[in-house]
Design a protein around this motif. Structure first.
Motif, PDB file in Angstrom:
ATOM      1  N   ILE A 110     -21.672 -12.543  21.517  1.00 49.96           N
ATOM      2  CA  ILE A 110     -20.248 -12.854  21.373  1.00 49.96           C
ATOM      3  C   ILE A 110     -19.915 -13.171  19.925  1.00 49.96           C
ATOM      4  N   LEU A 111     -20.725 -14.030  19.291  1.00 53.61           N
ATOM      5  CA  LEU A 111     -20.504 -14.362  17.882  1.00 53.61           C
ATOM      6  C   LEU A 111     -20.701 -13.149  16.990  1.00 53.61           C
ATOM      7  N   ALA A 112     -21.700 -12.323  17.314  1.00 46.26           N
ATOM      8  CA  ALA A 112     -21.945 -11.124  16.516  1.00 46.26           C
ATOM      9  C   ALA A 112     -20.723 -10.214  16.528  1.00 46.26           C
ATOM     10  N   LEU A 113     -20.069 -10.118  17.674  1.00 46.96           N
ATOM     11  CA  LEU A 113     -18.903  -9.259  17.807  1.00 46.96           C
ATOM     12  C   LEU A 113     -17.657  -9.868  17.164  1.00 46.96           C
ATOM     13  N   LEU A 114     -17.422 -11.158  17.408  1.00 48.03           N
ATOM     14  CA  LEU A 114     -16.191 -11.799  16.941  1.00 48.03           C
ATOM     15  C   LEU A 114     -16.213 -12.130  15.454  1.00 48.03           C
ATOM     16  N   VAL A 115     -17.362 -12.636  14.974  1.00 49.43           N
ATOM     17  CA  VAL A 115     -17.443 -13.121  13.594  1.00 49.43           C
ATOM     18  C   VAL A 115     -17.903 -12.029  12.635  1.00 49.43           C
ATOM     19  N   PHE A 116     -18.951 -11.292  13.029  1.00 45.08           N
ATOM     20  CA  PHE A 116     -19.548 -10.325  12.112  1.00 45.08           C
ATOM     21  C   PHE A 116     -19.175  -8.880  12.444  1.00 45.08           C
ATOM     22  N   ARG A 117     -18.359  -8.683  13.513  1.00 44.05           N
ATOM     23  CA  ARG A 117     -17.913  -7.348  13.905  1.00 44.05           C
ATOM     24  C   ARG A 117     -19.084  -6.408  14.164  1.00 44.05           C
ATOM     25  N   LEU A 158     -28.184 -15.414  14.242  1.00 49.60           N
ATOM     26  CA  LEU A 158     -27.420 -14.398  13.518  1.00 49.60           C
ATOM     27  C   LEU A 158     -27.671 -14.465  12.018  1.00 49.60           C
ATOM     28  N   LEU A 159     -27.708 -15.671  11.463  1.00 48.80           N
ATOM     29  CA  LEU A 159     -27.941 -15.829  10.023  1.00 48.80           C
ATOM     30  C   LEU A 159     -29.328 -15.329   9.628  1.00 48.80           C
ATOM     31  N   ILE A 160     -30.325 -15.615  10.464  1.00 49.38           N
ATOM     32  CA  ILE A 160     -31.679 -15.118  10.186  1.00 49.38           C
ATOM     33  C   ILE A 160     -31.681 -13.606  10.113  1.00 49.38           C
ATOM     34  N   GLY A 161     -31.029 -12.962  11.088  1.00 51.40           N
ATOM     35  CA  GLY A 161     -30.971 -11.507  11.083  1.00 51.40           C
ATOM     36  C   GLY A 161     -30.345 -10.958   9.817  1.00 51.40           C
ATOM     37  N   ILE A 162     -29.290 -11.610   9.355  1.00 55.88           N
ATOM     38  CA  ILE A 162     -28.604 -11.166   8.137  1.00 55.88           C
ATOM     39  C   ILE A 162     -29.483 -11.362   6.909  1.00 55.88           C
ATOM     40  N   MET A 163     -30.103 -12.535   6.791  1.00 56.40           N
ATOM     41  CA  MET A 163     -30.850 -12.868   5.582  1.00 56.40           C
ATOM     42  C   MET A 163     -32.132 -12.056   5.440  1.00 56.40           C
ATOM     43  N   VAL A 164     -32.831 -11.800   6.540  1.00 55.45           N
ATOM     44  CA  VAL A 164     -34.077 -11.028   6.406  1.00 55.45           C
ATOM     45  C   VAL A 164     -33.775  -9.569   6.066  1.00 55.45           C
ATOM     46  N   GLN A 165     -32.656  -9.036   6.556  1.00 57.58           N
ATOM     47  CA  GLN A 165     -32.274  -7.681   6.184  1.00 57.58           C
ATOM     48  C   GLN A 165     -31.831  -7.611   4.729  1.00 57.58           C
ATOM     49  N   LYS A 166     -31.135  -8.625   4.270  1.00 50.37           N
ATOM     50  CA  LYS A 166     -30.606  -8.620   2.908  1.00 50.37           C
ATOM     51  C   LYS A 166     -31.697  -8.834   1.865  1.00 50.37           C
TER      52      LYS A 166
END
Length: 298
Positions: free
Chosen positions: A113-120, A168-176
């Motif tokens: 839900i957060l992935a869809l609403l906040v990060f699209r 969600l933040l972990i997923g973003i940071m490890v990819q970045k």
């Protein structure tokens, strides 16, 4: 690393976390939530530090240069982790292991839900029914109609929005950053420092209180933090956040089993059926996306 290997790491993290609910309840001595959280995460950062430094130098020289935004992202991730872990720890001391395991899993449906609403970010369709299966399974694992919410349960519930945000933040940071060990160590350090600072301000523990909780700090710092959270970070480099949350929800099963083995909390056949439902959701998010990929390749 393949996605299957990453998911196995996430499952191992869930096993360690589920087992650690017992330690979090009985191994803290008289040390309160913020101080215990800070001590175990700071220890975890020291364990991972040599490996993180090696990876930092490798990535900096051969892959990409780290930026200030990377540091700020890791700091934010560690801050969210600190709030989530401290709220959960405070609640665990005031409820049962089974209840805390069930209520923590509330973050599972929050992640897509957060992935869809906040990060699209639109998750694979299988994440939605699998999240529901995991949530219903954890409800059954808790004893369903026998669950009585206490004050500690409300604190655990409040931690779930931060756990979902952390995934969600972990997923973003490890990819970045392309440096999972650096992300792991950095977030542990921030979480540890913040936890000890808040503990000193709110709880004012002395050294004797820390000494009384030393066994719990060592156990949680090495296994739950240095190993399990690092496994999570590495695994999420290859597994989408909603799917990772579903796999990590199996900690509920392990928490209930360990509660039964070590604390005498009974697990019925009906509750075991809930565990099977959770594993069904985990298998679904593993197999269904792979079937789609196989059809495209064929």
């Amino acid at each position: 690393m393949s996605r299957l290997q990453a998911n196995l790491l996430l499952s191992l993290a869930a096993l360690i976390w589920g087992s650690s609910f017992v330690v979090q309840q009985i191994g803290t001595g008289n040390l309160d939530a913020a101080s215990f959280t800070g001590a175990r995460f700071l220890l975890g950062s020291l364990v991972v530090l040599p490996f993180a430094l090696r990876q930092f130098l490798h990535v900096q020289r051969e892959v990409r240069a780290f930026t200030l935004r990377d540091g700020l992202g890791i700091a934010l991730t560690g801050s969210v982790l600190c709030v989530a872990a401290a709220l959960q720890q405070y609640g665990i001391l005031r409820t049962t292991v089974t209840n805390s395991g069930f209520l923590t899993a509330l973050y599972v449906p929050m992640v897509p839900i957060l992935a869809l609403l906040v990060f699209r970010k639109k998750p694979h369709w299988s994440a939605w029914p699998a999240s529901i299966c995991c949530f219903v399974g954890t409800y059954i694992m808790s004893g369903a109609q026998n669950v009585v919410l206490a004050s500690g349960d409300l604190w655990v519930i409040s931690s779930t929005i931060f756990w979902a945000s952390h995934v969600l933040l972990i997923g973003i940071m490890v990819q970045k950053t392309e440096a999972p060990l650096v992300v792991a160590c950095g977030q542990f350090f921030i979480c540890g420092i913040l936890g000890l600072f808040l503990g000193q301000y709110l709880e004012s523990p002395d050294l004797n209180v820390f000494a009384g909780a030393l066994t719990g700090i060592l156990c949680m710092g090495f296994f739950s933090v240095a190993l399990a959270f690092t496994f999570q970070v590495i695994g999420q480099r290859y597994t989408p956040a909603p799917d990772a949350a579903i796999i990590l929800s199996s900690e509920t099963v392990f928490a209930a089993l360990c509660g039964a083995i070590f604390l005498g909390e009974r697990v019925s056949d009906f509750q075991l059926a809930g565990g099977l439902l959770i594993f069904g959701g985990i298998i679904a998010v593993e197999i269904l996306p792979m079937l789609k990929t196989a059809r495209i390749l064929s």
